[in-house]
Design an enzyme around this catalytic site. Structure first.
Site, PDB file in Angstrom:
ATOM      1  N   ASN A   7      10.529 -10.311  -4.868  1.00  0.00           N
ATOM      2  CA  ASN A   7       9.782 -11.049  -3.768  1.00  0.00           C
ATOM      3  C   ASN A   7       9.442 -12.529  -4.426  1.00  0.00           C
ATOM      4  OD1 ASN A   7       8.176 -11.996  -1.910  1.00  0.00           O
ATOM      5  ND2 ASN A   7       6.588 -10.560  -2.294  1.00  0.00           N
ATOM      6  N   LYS A  14       7.949 -12.286  -7.612  1.00  0.00           N
ATOM      7  CA  LYS A  14       7.542 -10.797  -8.156  1.00  0.00           C
ATOM      8  C   LYS A  14       8.767  -9.761  -8.063  1.00  0.00           C
ATOM      9  CE  LYS A  14       2.827 -10.947  -6.099  1.00  0.00           C
ATOM     10  NZ  LYS A  14       2.450 -10.774  -4.639  1.00  0.00           N
ATOM     11  N   ARG A  70      12.816  -9.238  -0.621  1.00  0.00           N
ATOM     12  CA  ARG A  70      11.829  -9.184   0.591  1.00  0.00           C
ATOM     13  C   ARG A  70      11.871 -10.695   1.253  1.00  0.00           C
ATOM     14  NH1 ARG A  70       5.936 -10.937   0.980  1.00  0.00           N
ATOM     15  NH2 ARG A  70       5.280 -10.016   2.664  1.00  0.00           N
ATOM     16  N   ASP A 127      10.333  -8.208   6.809  1.00  0.00           N
ATOM     17  CA  ASP A 127       8.917  -7.722   7.040  1.00  0.00           C
ATOM     18  C   ASP A 127       9.243  -7.533   8.493  1.00  0.00           C
ATOM     19  OD1 ASP A 127       8.279  -8.018   4.655  1.00  0.00           O
ATOM     20  OD2 ASP A 127       6.362  -9.086   4.949  1.00  0.00           O
ATOM     21  N   HIS A 187      -2.305  -0.718   8.145  1.00  0.00           N
ATOM     22  CA  HIS A 187      -1.956  -1.543   6.594  1.00  0.00           C
ATOM     23  C   HIS A 187      -3.111  -2.488   6.224  1.00  0.00           C
ATOM     24  CE1 HIS A 187       0.834  -3.159   3.406  1.00  0.00           C
ATOM     25  NE2 HIS A 187      -0.209  -4.106   3.496  1.00  0.00           N
ATOM     26  N   ASN A 190      -5.139  -7.502   1.624  1.00  0.00           N
ATOM     27  CA  ASN A 190      -5.732  -8.844   1.788  1.00  0.00           C
ATOM     28  C   ASN A 190      -5.404  -9.219   3.082  1.00  0.00           C
ATOM     29  OD1 ASN A 190      -7.355 -10.821   0.867  1.00  0.00           O
ATOM     30  ND2 ASN A 190      -6.283 -10.912  -1.192  1.00  0.00           N
ATOM     31  N   ARG A 263     -14.112  -4.509  -2.553  1.00  0.00           N
ATOM     32  CA  ARG A 263     -14.974  -3.873  -3.460  1.00  0.00           C
ATOM     33  C   ARG A 263     -16.462  -4.587  -3.378  1.00  0.00           C
ATOM     34  NH1 ARG A 263     -10.194  -3.282  -7.673  1.00  0.00           N
ATOM     35  NH2 ARG A 263      -9.830  -5.125  -6.452  1.00  0.00           N
TER      36      ARG A 263
HETATM   37  P1  ADP Z   1      -2.175  -7.980  -0.707  1.00  0.00           P
HETATM   38  O1  ADP Z   1      -2.242  -8.078   0.844  1.00  0.00           O
HETATM   39  O2  ADP Z   1      -2.616  -9.264  -1.336  1.00  0.00           O
HETATM   40  O3  ADP Z   1      -0.866  -7.216  -1.146  1.00  0.00           O
HETATM   41  P2  ADP Z   1      -3.437  -5.332  -1.567  1.00  0.00           P
HETATM   42  O4  ADP Z   1      -2.700  -4.476  -0.577  1.00  0.00           O
HETATM   43  O5  ADP Z   1      -3.417  -5.460  -2.870  1.00  0.00           O
HETATM   44  O6  ADP Z   1      -3.360  -6.977  -0.729  1.00  0.00           O
HETATM   45  O7  ADP Z   1      -5.020  -5.094  -1.164  1.00  0.00           O
HETATM   46  C1  ADP Z   1      -5.913  -6.102  -1.606  1.00  0.00           C
HETATM   47  C2  ADP Z   1      -7.371  -5.535  -1.083  1.00  0.00           C
HETATM   48  O8  ADP Z   1      -7.662  -4.304  -1.565  1.00  0.00           O
HETATM   49  C3  ADP Z   1      -8.533  -6.289  -1.698  1.00  0.00           C
HETATM   50  O9  ADP Z   1      -9.707  -6.667  -0.504  1.00  0.00           O
HETATM   51  C4  ADP Z   1      -9.482  -5.410  -2.742  1.00  0.00           C
HETATM   52  O10 ADP Z   1     -10.631  -5.610  -2.893  1.00  0.00           O
HETATM   53  C5  ADP Z   1      -8.941  -4.072  -2.103  1.00  0.00           C
HETATM   54  N1  ADP Z   1      -8.894  -2.907  -3.234  1.00  0.00           N
HETATM   55  C6  ADP Z   1      -8.033  -2.688  -4.029  1.00  0.00           C
HETATM   56  N2  ADP Z   1      -8.625  -1.691  -4.846  1.00  0.00           N
HETATM   57  C7  ADP Z   1      -9.735  -1.285  -4.007  1.00  0.00           C
HETATM   58  C8  ADP Z   1     -10.603  -0.295  -4.429  1.00  0.00           C
HETATM   59  N3  ADP Z   1     -10.662   0.543  -5.364  1.00  0.00           N
HETATM   60  N4  ADP Z   1     -11.789  -0.100  -3.759  1.00  0.00           N
HETATM   61  C9  ADP Z   1     -11.977  -0.808  -2.484  1.00  0.00           C
HETATM   62  N5  ADP Z   1     -11.190  -1.979  -2.274  1.00  0.00           N
HETATM   63  C10 ADP Z   1     -10.024  -2.161  -3.037  1.00  0.00           C
END
Ligand code: ADP
Length: 341
Positions: A7, A14, A70, A127, A187, A190, A263
């Site tokens: 990616n 990545k 990707r 995507d 999904h 972030n 979190r």
């Molecule tokens: P991206 O879109 O950047 O790939 P991810 O799929 O990694 O994002 O998700 C990031 C989000 O997931 C953040 O808001 C993070 O706080 C949340 N997150 C990751 N682990 C946990 C957890 N154990 N509990 C709650 N939220 C989590």
């Protein structure tokens, strides 16, 4: 097969190496990241060199057999995984006006990878591709046809590889043929999007022309009355680029609760922070509205699927959403839900 998956972003590369001859859970042999492309690392060619060095001990003399790239935006041109040629890379680069932060870097990464491994088959995975099955009533915006055509403005949808993959897994788990599966996929990372899957195909999705539309996300506003934006533009005296930054990087949970980390937002809400609680309420309320609508779109969902960082790991957030879905007849086991937290 031994496959390198990359990616290539504007400032990072990545990667994963996967051995597809192994069971799914054991396929990933390594993963990593080369950062600071454009500053410490001069360009994508150098980033690929750095990555190759890191891969050497893992590969231990085995040869890569293919590379998967990707790509965020495939638009109407690319609706399936596509074998790369110089012409295809140029076409992906030509879609850059639709994804200025992503496609130029993808194209640079592809050129670097084709230079490095000229004899390996290389494939672009888009995507947007999973959403190419959306009907026109779902993808067209109600703006003049000539403007829509001139700038290719329509709903494209994103996160397609994720939505497609998890809906296949869910259908398999439920023993439903993939092409007979009706479900809703949330999904929630972030970036976040929700997709209506009917007969195994995407028929609607919350992201649109860009990934800014739809749900409230980590730093993105999601849906907002476009007139609010013209008001901000005019009255603040800012330009479009600044407005884009506000909506993509300074909005969402970050604006509402002071953090884009779910979190932290949940912790703050649990310790009485009213803005954090409001942010959670707004975010789960918006998602509830999409799920309710998409339940009609798919003709009654057989499953609701949560995935990505928040969807997989935040039992607290899933609970907030699920507790709103009673009228759909959804019941769930609170203990099971809390396990994956
Ligand atoms: P991206 O879109 O950047 O790939 P991810 O799929 O990694 O994002 O998700 C990031 C989000 O997931 C953040 O808001 C993070 O706080 C949340 N997150 C990751 N682990 C946990 C957890 N154990 N509990 C709650 N939220 C989590």
């Amino acid at each position: 097969m031994l496959i390198l998956v990359v990616n290539a972003g504007s400032s990072s590369l990545k990667y994963q190496v996967r051995d597809t001859s192994l069971p799914e859970a054991e396929q990933m042999l390594t993963s990593g990241l080369v950062e600071n492309i454009g500053t410490d690392v001069p360009n994508h060619e150098v980033a690929f060199d750095i990555m190759s060095e890191k891969l050497e001990p893992v590969l231990a003399g085995r040869e890569l057999q293919a590379v998967g790239h990707r790509v965020v935006q495939g638009a109407e041109k690319f609706t399936h995984p596509t074998l790369l040629t110089e012409e295809v890379v140029q076409q992906i680069d030509d879609l850059s006006p639709l994804a200025p932060l992503h496609n130029p870097a993808h194209a640079q990464g592809m050129r670097a990878a084709m230079h490095k491994w000229p004899s390996l088959p290389q494939v672009a995975i888009f995507d947007t591709a999973f959403h190419s099955t959306m009907p026109e009533e779902a993808w067209r915006y109600a703006i003049p046809y000539d403007l829509a055509d001139k700038y290719s403005i329509r709903r494209y949808g994103f996160h397609g590889t994720s939505h497609e993959y998890v809906s296949h897994v869910a259908a398999d788990m439920l023993g439903i043929a993939r092409d007979e599966f009706n479900g809703i996929v949330a999904h929630l990372g972030n970036g976040a999007s929700v997709t209506a899957v009917k007969g195994g195909k995407s028929v609607d999705t919350s992201m649109g022309y860009t990934p800014l539309a739809g749900l409230i996300m980590g730093t993105r506003s999601g849906d907002i009355d476009p007139s609010a934006l013209t008001t901000i533009l005019i009255r603040e005296g800012i330009d479009g680029a600044r407005l884009d930054t506000i909506l993509n990087k300074e909005s969402g949970l970050l604006a509402l609760a002071g953090s884009n980390d779910m979190r932290k937002v949940v912790e703050a809400a649990q310790s009485g922070d009213e803005r954090a609680q409001l942010a959670l309420d707004m975010t789960s309320y918006r998602l509830m509205k999409y799920i309710g609508g998409y339940n009609l779109v798919v003709g009654g969902a057989q499953a609701l699927i949560f995935t990505a960082g928040i969807g997989e790991n935040s039992g607290d957030f899933r609970k907030l959403v699920l507790d709103r879905l009673g009228p759909l007849g959804i019941k769930y086991n609170e203990e099971e839900n809390a396990k994956r937290s």
